[in-house]
Design an enzyme around this catalytic site. Structure first.
Site, PDB file in Angstrom:
ATOM      1  N   HIS A   1      -1.581  11.190 -23.787  1.00 38.11           N
ATOM      2  CA  HIS A   1      -0.634  11.523 -22.720  1.00 38.11           C
ATOM      3  C   HIS A   1       0.542  10.564 -22.692  1.00 38.11           C
ATOM      4  CE1 HIS A   1      -4.611  13.083 -21.661  1.00 38.11           C
ATOM      5  NE2 HIS A   1      -3.915  14.153 -21.326  1.00 38.11           N
TER       6      HIS A   1
ATOM      7  N   ASP B   1     -13.782  24.727 -26.260  1.00 36.07           N
ATOM      8  CA  ASP B   1     -13.238  23.803 -25.266  1.00 36.07           C
ATOM      9  C   ASP B   1     -13.663  24.187 -23.860  1.00 36.07           C
ATOM     10  OD1 ASP B   1     -11.763  22.252 -27.074  1.00 36.07           O
ATOM     11  OD2 ASP B   1     -10.079  23.656 -27.042  1.00 36.07           O
TER      12      ASP B   1
ATOM     13  N   ILE C   1      -8.419  17.093 -31.647  1.00 33.33           N
ATOM     14  CA  ILE C   1      -8.941  17.999 -30.622  1.00 33.33           C
ATOM     15  C   ILE C   1      -8.478  19.436 -30.833  1.00 33.33           C
ATOM     16  CG2 ILE C   1      -9.197  18.324 -28.113  1.00 33.33           C
ATOM     17  CD1 ILE C   1     -10.461  15.748 -29.312  1.00 33.33           C
TER      18      ILE C   1
ATOM     19  N   LYS D   1      -6.635  15.761  -8.327  1.00 33.18           N
ATOM     20  CA  LYS D   1      -6.781  17.153  -7.906  1.00 33.18           C
ATOM     21  C   LYS D   1      -7.005  17.240  -6.401  1.00 33.18           C
ATOM     22  CE  LYS D   1      -9.917  19.603  -9.842  1.00 33.18           C
ATOM     23  NZ  LYS D   1      -9.577  20.920  -9.298  1.00 33.18           N
TER      24      LYS D   1
HETATM   25  N1  GLN Z   1      -7.980  22.519 -28.193  1.00 29.34           N
HETATM   26  C1  GLN Z   1      -7.000  22.280 -27.160  1.00 29.34           C
HETATM   27  C2  GLN Z   1      -5.861  21.443 -27.735  1.00 29.34           C
HETATM   28  O1  GLN Z   1      -6.103  20.677 -28.631  1.00 29.34           O
HETATM   29  C3  GLN Z   1      -7.601  21.546 -26.002  1.00 29.34           C
HETATM   30  C4  GLN Z   1      -6.599  21.333 -24.912  1.00 29.34           C
HETATM   31  C5  GLN Z   1      -7.162  20.708 -23.683  1.00 29.34           C
HETATM   32  O2  GLN Z   1      -8.193  20.100 -23.712  1.00 29.34           O
HETATM   33  N2  GLN Z   1      -6.489  20.855 -22.592  1.00 29.34           N
HETATM   34  O3  GLN Z   1      -4.745  21.526 -27.288  1.00 29.34           O
HETATM   35 ZN    ZN Z   2      -8.275  17.851 -23.347  1.00 27.91          ZN
END
Ligand code: GLN
Ligand code: ZN
Length: 755
Positions: free
Chosen positions: A695, A599, A431, A114
């Site tokens: 990623h 989040d 997530i 960043k």
């Molecule tokens: N809950 C979101 C997802 O699973 C979190 C995304 C993120 O942390 N950028 O996509």
């Molecule tokens: Zn994330």
């Protein structure tokens, strides 16, 4: 007085450079064509600035990918793995920017970070043992000459040597003090060539001067600039700073032979004090950063005029004050003219890059006494821009400390939650998002184009939710998610449902390379008028007896990824968002949702650049804002949060203080180093350090993740550990995501055997 621009957006008002570059990468156009498109964009940018009446117009602010990478390539800081590739110079540059896999070889990209406190990302220059600083590029000269041909005398601009060294990595090969003469020499080569070309002003951008500086760093700066400035000959050198004030080094900078100093009066809270206490050097030109380069609101001329007058007074009537942007306009969209959907009564309050040019010129006139312009501008500010929502105001005014404290304590909540949730040790979860496959995106496009109605749109998403839940149940996940198919983006989705936001059509801002984002604008008081996620969550929970997580974006992240208001404090704005999200949290709980994840992917982003400001200017309201969201839930409701990074060593106490029950974060790429810190600080929140990197398209094996879990268990007691990927799965394809999750669940099961 005159006017200056530090940098202009470069991607194109219609993102032409993005599309051209992507076509070049895909092999659809050749380098000549790409360069021609780039040239047209540069011309248009320069002419726009010229027409607006700007005196100091920058060149070399254009970039095919990133201005720091450009500086690296200019100065021969090109790691061997790219230099060696049998590719054109441009393709070597792109290889460093984004990695290369093909006939010429297989190399990973440079690291990306960043850019100070913005949402822009730069490529981290990498110094190797053999790196020899020297002038090898011509871009800065070419772009100066090109502009000159078009009849425009520009100010070539370049990332300065001090900032370059500060940001570069692998410096352990040779200490900075040893590198200083070499880098100074390389910049002298640039300067000499600029002299030969007849350049009048050269701007060196040194934003790293606004960070906390040690004596050693100040000495390093001086040791680089002293020899450099001795060689400046006819070229005038502007030291351009931005993103804050340079309080630690200001007196030293004054003593150096700069011809101009650019100071930021928007984010530089101490800039005025510096001048008032220590004066200015009459012989130098002061470039006063007064038009905000990071936000999209019209400038308040009266307020700016007051600052300019103070500058003049404090600097003992320095003759040359130039009105400038507070930083490059790279961080704002092109022009409000492209927003035909926004009503005129709104539009008049906005100022994007092109409109900021007009503001610079008008401010110059106002300073010289133009009362009409001042009066016209004051009309915008004489009355409040939006009518205050009294209800929200009352709510915020009547908040008490109790509203930020969840009872009972986290420790006392463990048992009631365990009783309700009945989870195995090392519970598995994800997530939130599942792959946003082509059909999911097509469904959204079809709705936008009016090809299907809202009911059909929802029906498709519900079908996806059902499949998603069934798949997770079948494959043994413990806490399920609905998959987030209804969301385009984790901030935009909420912004669209909450009152108080405005969305643009074309207000793109570069995030990195060809990637742009379109941040929503927080226009007014934010409130929840309709449920945000309730229906999807309720439906998902109705399909299973396992807990399904309610999934929300937290207030700090929503604020950090939007253009914030300037007429109220960011704290107040964030509290408004927090209260709105809190209503949704309670609605989810009332509907039987037992686990709610909030989040805060971007919590760290707006952390002030100076450590001394972290608490007072940020954490002291950001953490309470999060607590406000969940403080009223029942003890048995489990609150999760998620962050997209693991560098929270230095804010670990603040994160624990958010008082979530569980936090998941990225850890796989950072060697799980964070675990030592968690242990050291006796971190109380249960943790799910991501056991694999989403990623990458790689599918990690069961053994690999098992080993990761084992490593985690060496540092954290098993009863506190969750097993999950390190972020949402939306960018992955279904095959990869499913294979990885199956291995992850198997790894967790195996690890349970030895618990
Ligand atoms: N809950 C979101 C997802 O699973 C979190 C995304 C993120 O942390 N950028 O996509
Ligand atoms: Zn994330």
């Amino acid at each position: 007085m005159t006017t200056a621009v530090i940098g202009y957006p470069r991607i194109g008002a219609e993102r032409q450079l993005k599309f051209a570059t992507q076509r070049y990468w895909a092999g659809d156009i050749d380098q000549t064509k790409l360069e021609q498109i780039a040239k047209e964009l540069r011309k248009e940018n320069l002419e726009t600035q010229k027409r607006a009446g700007i005196d100091f117009i920058p060149s070399n602010d254009f970039s095919f990918y990133d201005q720091v990478l450009d500086a690296a390539f200019l100065l021969n800081v090109i790691p061997k793995r790219y230099a060696q590739l049998d590719l054109s110079d441009l393709d070597k540059y792109f290889a460093a920017a984004r990695g290369y896999q093909g006939k010429a070889g297989d190399v990973a990209a440079l690291a990306m970070k960043k850019w100070f406190n913005t949402n822009y990302h730069y490529l981290v220059p990498q110094l190797e043992a053999e790196t020899e600083f020297k002038l090898v590029g011509t871009k800065i000269f070419d772009e100066y000459l090109e502009a000159k041909q078009w009849g425009i005398e520009t100010v070539p601009t370049l990332i300065g040597p001090y900032t370059f060294l500060t940001l570069a990595n692998n410096k352990f090969y040779r200490p900075d003090t040893e590198l200083a003469p070499a880098i100074a020499n390389a910049y002298i080569e640039v300067l000499t060539k600029l002299n030969d070309l007849g350049v009048k002003w050269f701007s060196l951008q040194e934003p790293a001067l606004v960070l906390d500086m040690s004596e050693a760093q100040i000495a390093l700066f001086e040791s680089i600039y002293k020899p450099l400035l001795e060689k400046k000959n006819k070229v005038k050198v502007l030291l351009q700073t931005y993103f804050g004030d340079i309080r630690d080094i200001y007196p030293k900078v004054l003593n150096q032979d700069f011809d101009g100093i650019g100071l930021d009066f928007v984010e530089g809270t101490k800039s005025l004090d510096m001048i008032s206490l220590q004066g200015f050097d009459k012989k130098k030109t002061l470039f006063a950063g007064i038009v905000n380069g990071k936000n999209i609101w019209r400038n308040n001329y009266k307020a700016s005029l007051e600052i300019l007058k103070k500058i003049q007074e404090f600097s003992k009537d320095v003759e040359n004050i130039v009105v400038s942007g507070s930083c490059s306009f790279l961080h704002v969209p092109y022009t409000i003219k492209n927003e035909n959907k926004i009503l005129p009564e709104f539009v008049k309050y906005f100022s994007f890059a092109q409109e900021k040019l007009t503001e610079l010129v008008q401010l110059d006139k106002v300073f010289k006494g133009d009362q009409d312009l001042l009066a016209q501008n004051q009309k915008l500010f004489s009355a409040p821009r939006v009518v205050k929502d009294e209800q929200i105001k009352t709510k915020i005014d009547s908040l008490t400390p109790q509203d930020f404290i969840r009872v009972p304590t986290r420790e006392e909540r463990i048992k009631p939650q365990a009783d309700v949730l009945n989870l195995p040790i090392l519970p598995t979860t994800t997530i939130g998002s599942f792959p946003q496959t082509a059909d999911v995106k097509e469904n959204r496009t079809a709705l936008k184009r009016g090809e299907i109605n809202k009911q059909e749109y929802d029906a498709f998403n519900y079908k996806k939710i059902k499949e998603c839940i069934q798949w997770q149940e079948k494959n043994g996940l413990d806490v399920l998610v609905h998959g987030e198919f209804e969301r385009n983006d984790m901030v935009e989705y909420f912004g669209e449902k909450l009152a108080g936001f405005i969305f643009t059509k074309n207000a793109w801002v570069q995030s990195y390379g060809t990637r742009c984002v379109k941040p929503p604008i927080i226009w007014g008081d934010v409130k929840r008028t309709v449920p945000l996620t309730l229906d999807e969550s309720k439906y998902a929970q109705s399909l299973t007896t396992k807990p399904v997580k309610g999934m929300l974006t937290g207030p700090v992240t929503i604020l950090n990824w939007s253009f914030p208001r300037e007429d109220i404090s960011v704290k107040e704005s964030t509290y408004q968002i927090a209260l709105a999200i809190a209503e949704e949290v309670l609605a989810l709980e009332a509907a039987g949702i037992k686990v709610i994840q909030i989040d805060e992917a971007a919590l760290r982003e707006k952390l002030p650049l100076r450590k001394s400001d972290w608490n007072s200017q940020y954490l002291d309201w950001a953490i309470p804002a999060f607590r406000l969201v969940h403080a009223k839930v029942k003890p048995e409701t489990q609150i999760h949060t998620h962050m997209c990074y693991s560098e929270f060593n230095d804010i670990i106490a603040a994160i624990d203080d958010m008082d979530a029950d569980v936090i998941s974060f990225e850890a796989s790429r950072s060697d799980l180093r964070i675990l030592d810190y968690l242990k050291l600080h006796n971190f109380q929140t249960q943790v799910g350090p991501g056991v694999y990197d989403i990623h990458s398209p790689r599918v990690p094996s069961m053994e690999e993740m098992y080993r990761t879990i084992e490593a985690i268990l060496k540092k954290i007691p098993a009863k506190k550990v969750w097993v999950n990927p390190d972020c949402g799965l939306k960018t992955r394809d279904t095959k990869e995501a499913e294979a990885s999750l199956i291995n992850m669940v198997a790894a967790a099961k195996k690890a349970r055997e030895s618990c």
